[in-house]
Design a protein around this motif. Structure first.
Motif, PDB file in Angstrom:
ATOM      1  N   THR A 159       0.801  -1.305   0.007  1.00  0.00           N
ATOM      2  CA  THR A 159       0.081   0.065   0.096  1.00  0.00           C
ATOM      3  C   THR A 159       0.921   1.345  -0.019  1.00  0.00           C
ATOM      4  O   THR A 159       0.614   2.294  -0.656  1.00  0.00           O
ATOM      5  CB  THR A 159      -0.865   0.052   1.122  1.00  0.00           C
ATOM      6  N   ASN A 160       2.026   1.145   0.988  1.00  0.00           N
ATOM      7  CA  ASN A 160       2.800   2.241   0.998  1.00  0.00           C
ATOM      8  C   ASN A 160       3.628   2.751  -0.450  1.00  0.00           C
ATOM      9  O   ASN A 160       3.651   3.990  -0.879  1.00  0.00           O
ATOM     10  CB  ASN A 160       4.119   1.947   1.760  1.00  0.00           C
ATOM     11  N   MET A 161       3.900   1.720  -0.957  1.00  0.00           N
ATOM     12  CA  MET A 161       4.581   1.982  -2.467  1.00  0.00           C
ATOM     13  C   MET A 161       3.602   2.395  -3.354  1.00  0.00           C
ATOM     14  O   MET A 161       3.977   3.347  -4.257  1.00  0.00           O
ATOM     15  CB  MET A 161       5.344   0.464  -2.753  1.00  0.00           C
ATOM     16  N   MET A 162       2.370   1.959  -3.223  1.00  0.00           N
ATOM     17  CA  MET A 162       1.259   2.631  -4.301  1.00  0.00           C
ATOM     18  C   MET A 162       0.998   3.797  -3.871  1.00  0.00           C
ATOM     19  O   MET A 162       1.072   4.651  -4.837  1.00  0.00           O
ATOM     20  CB  MET A 162      -0.099   1.738  -4.182  1.00  0.00           C
ATOM     21  N   ASP A 163       0.893   4.428  -2.877  1.00  0.00           N
ATOM     22  CA  ASP A 163       0.486   5.612  -2.372  1.00  0.00           C
ATOM     23  C   ASP A 163       1.779   6.697  -2.723  1.00  0.00           C
ATOM     24  O   ASP A 163       1.563   7.957  -2.881  1.00  0.00           O
ATOM     25  CB  ASP A 163       0.299   5.669  -0.845  1.00  0.00           C
ATOM     26  N   THR A 192       4.038  10.745  -9.965  1.00  0.00           N
ATOM     27  CA  THR A 192       4.188  10.929 -11.561  1.00  0.00           C
ATOM     28  C   THR A 192       4.983  12.198 -12.027  1.00  0.00           C
ATOM     29  O   THR A 192       5.295  12.847 -10.936  1.00  0.00           O
ATOM     30  CB  THR A 192       2.653  11.417 -12.203  1.00  0.00           C
ATOM     31  N   GLU A 193       5.316  12.233 -13.262  1.00  0.00           N
ATOM     32  CA  GLU A 193       6.118  13.354 -13.661  1.00  0.00           C
ATOM     33  C   GLU A 193       5.565  14.749 -13.378  1.00  0.00           C
ATOM     34  O   GLU A 193       6.252  15.755 -13.078  1.00  0.00           O
ATOM     35  CB  GLU A 193       6.533  13.150 -14.973  1.00  0.00           C
ATOM     36  N   LEU A 194       4.150  14.836 -13.594  1.00  0.00           N
ATOM     37  CA  LEU A 194       3.451  16.286 -13.180  1.00  0.00           C
ATOM     38  C   LEU A 194       3.666  16.370 -11.819  1.00  0.00           C
ATOM     39  O   LEU A 194       3.759  17.729 -11.553  1.00  0.00           O
ATOM     40  CB  LEU A 194       1.855  15.962 -13.642  1.00  0.00           C
ATOM     41  N   GLU A 195       3.414  15.366 -11.125  1.00  0.00           N
ATOM     42  CA  GLU A 195       3.692  15.578  -9.559  1.00  0.00           C
ATOM     43  C   GLU A 195       4.754  16.263  -8.989  1.00  0.00           C
ATOM     44  O   GLU A 195       5.184  16.912  -8.353  1.00  0.00           O
ATOM     45  CB  GLU A 195       3.119  14.602  -8.921  1.00  0.00           C
ATOM     46  N   LYS A 196       5.878  15.574  -9.780  1.00  0.00           N
ATOM     47  CA  LYS A 196       7.433  15.961  -9.569  1.00  0.00           C
ATOM     48  C   LYS A 196       7.425  17.334  -9.940  1.00  0.00           C
ATOM     49  O   LYS A 196       8.302  18.047  -9.103  1.00  0.00           O
ATOM     50  CB  LYS A 196       8.222  14.926 -10.315  1.00  0.00           C
ATOM     51  N   GLU A 222      -1.139  13.830  -1.328  1.00  0.00           N
ATOM     52  CA  GLU A 222      -2.463  13.988  -1.179  1.00  0.00           C
ATOM     53  C   GLU A 222      -2.955  15.453  -1.393  1.00  0.00           C
ATOM     54  O   GLU A 222      -3.953  15.731  -1.714  1.00  0.00           O
ATOM     55  CB  GLU A 222      -3.005  13.600   0.423  1.00  0.00           C
ATOM     56  N   ILE A 223      -2.002  16.292  -0.588  1.00  0.00           N
ATOM     57  CA  ILE A 223      -2.523  17.914  -0.815  1.00  0.00           C
ATOM     58  C   ILE A 223      -2.278  18.326  -2.265  1.00  0.00           C
ATOM     59  O   ILE A 223      -3.271  18.965  -2.995  1.00  0.00           O
ATOM     60  CB  ILE A 223      -1.569  18.593  -0.047  1.00  0.00           C
ATOM     61  N   ILE A 224      -1.318  17.990  -2.869  1.00  0.00           N
ATOM     62  CA  ILE A 224      -1.078  18.275  -4.422  1.00  0.00           C
ATOM     63  C   ILE A 224      -2.127  17.848  -5.342  1.00  0.00           C
ATOM     64  O   ILE A 224      -2.517  18.484  -6.263  1.00  0.00           O
ATOM     65  CB  ILE A 224       0.488  17.800  -4.847  1.00  0.00           C
ATOM     66  N   ARG A 225      -2.570  16.582  -5.068  1.00  0.00           N
ATOM     67  CA  ARG A 225      -3.650  15.890  -5.750  1.00  0.00           C
ATOM     68  C   ARG A 225      -5.266  16.748  -5.728  1.00  0.00           C
ATOM     69  O   ARG A 225      -6.122  16.351  -6.429  1.00  0.00           O
ATOM     70  CB  ARG A 225      -3.553  14.412  -5.634  1.00  0.00           C
ATOM     71  N   THR A 226      -5.281  17.582  -4.838  1.00  0.00           N
ATOM     72  CA  THR A 226      -6.467  18.300  -4.428  1.00  0.00           C
ATOM     73  C   THR A 226      -6.247  19.497  -5.257  1.00  0.00           C
ATOM     74  O   THR A 226      -7.243  20.367  -5.668  1.00  0.00           O
ATOM     75  CB  THR A 226      -6.916  18.689  -3.063  1.00  0.00           C
TER      76      THR A 226
END
Length: 215
Positions: free
Chosen positions: A9-13, A17-21, A208-212
């Motif tokens: 689960t940890n590795m999935m979380d 992605t390149e965009l998030e980087k 989690e914050i960035i994905r919002t």
């Protein structure tokens, strides 16, 4: 939840992605721009900071990376606490110290390999300024309660100084940012390496914050 399930689960979380980087790097660049302005007031010259690289690495690789600098650089550590858990390491070579001592302290004929109280205080203050400005901007943008602890110059092996992050988090996979601080003086560029890293739980919180964000 057993170890294997948690680890999966940890590795999935923590998949980034390149965009998030790119978003993380842009957030850091905003903080570093403020840090550069603050640093320039004591450096009495133009200062540029940029984030050229973001990578996830294993603990052993992090220790190996830091170890390459231990015998040749004076290391200043500042811990990041609160909602996030991490640290910054600023790495000063003899050349960096000589130049900064000359420019900021008006010291001539600096002895390499030796630091007096004023020089050590200067390096601590530089680290405090850069880490403080960076943490403040991170807190503002990510709307998180984080702060930097007073910088220190570890007297023992750096891995011992970082044990709160490295040892107490068995599934720790640090997110490492290698930042090059380019200090310009008399048309000469001097690069001050800075390592910024966070533990796995912090990375998950940041994602989690960035994905919002609406991008």
């Amino acid at each position: 939840m057993d170890y294997e399930t948690y680890n999966t689960t940890n590795m999935m979380d923590t998949h980034v992605t390149e965009l998030e980087k790119d978003i993380i790097k842009e957030i850091l660049n905003i903080g570093l721009a403020r840090a550069a302005d603050s640093f320039a007031t004591i450096a009495k010259d133009k200062v540029m900071l940029k984030v050229p690289d973001v990578q996830l690495i294993e603990v052993k690789d992090l220790i190996s990376l830091i170890g390459k600098y231990e015998n040749s650089h004076f290391i200043i550590q500042s811990d990041i606490k609160g909602d996030f858990n991490g640290a910054t390491l600023m790495l000063f070579s003899d050349e960096h110290i000589t130049l900064l001592s000359n420019v900021c302290l008006s010291m001539l004929n600096v002895q390499k390999g030796e630091l007096n109280v004023m020089q050590e205080s200067l390096l601590l203050e530089i680290s405090n300024i850069i880490t403080g400005a960076l943490v403040t901007q991170l807190a503002n943008i990510l709307k998180s309660n984080i702060y930097g602890s007073p910088p220190k110059a570890p007297k023992s092996h750096i891995a011992n100084s970082l044990k709160d992050i490295l040892v107490q988090h068995p599934l720790f996979q640090p997110l490492v940012f290698t930042v090059i601080t380019k200090f310009q003086h008399n048309s000469k560029d001097i690069e001050l390496p800075l390592l910024l890293f966070f533990d796995t739980s912090t990375l998950i919180k940041m994602l989690e914050i960035i994905r919002t964000f609406k991008v």
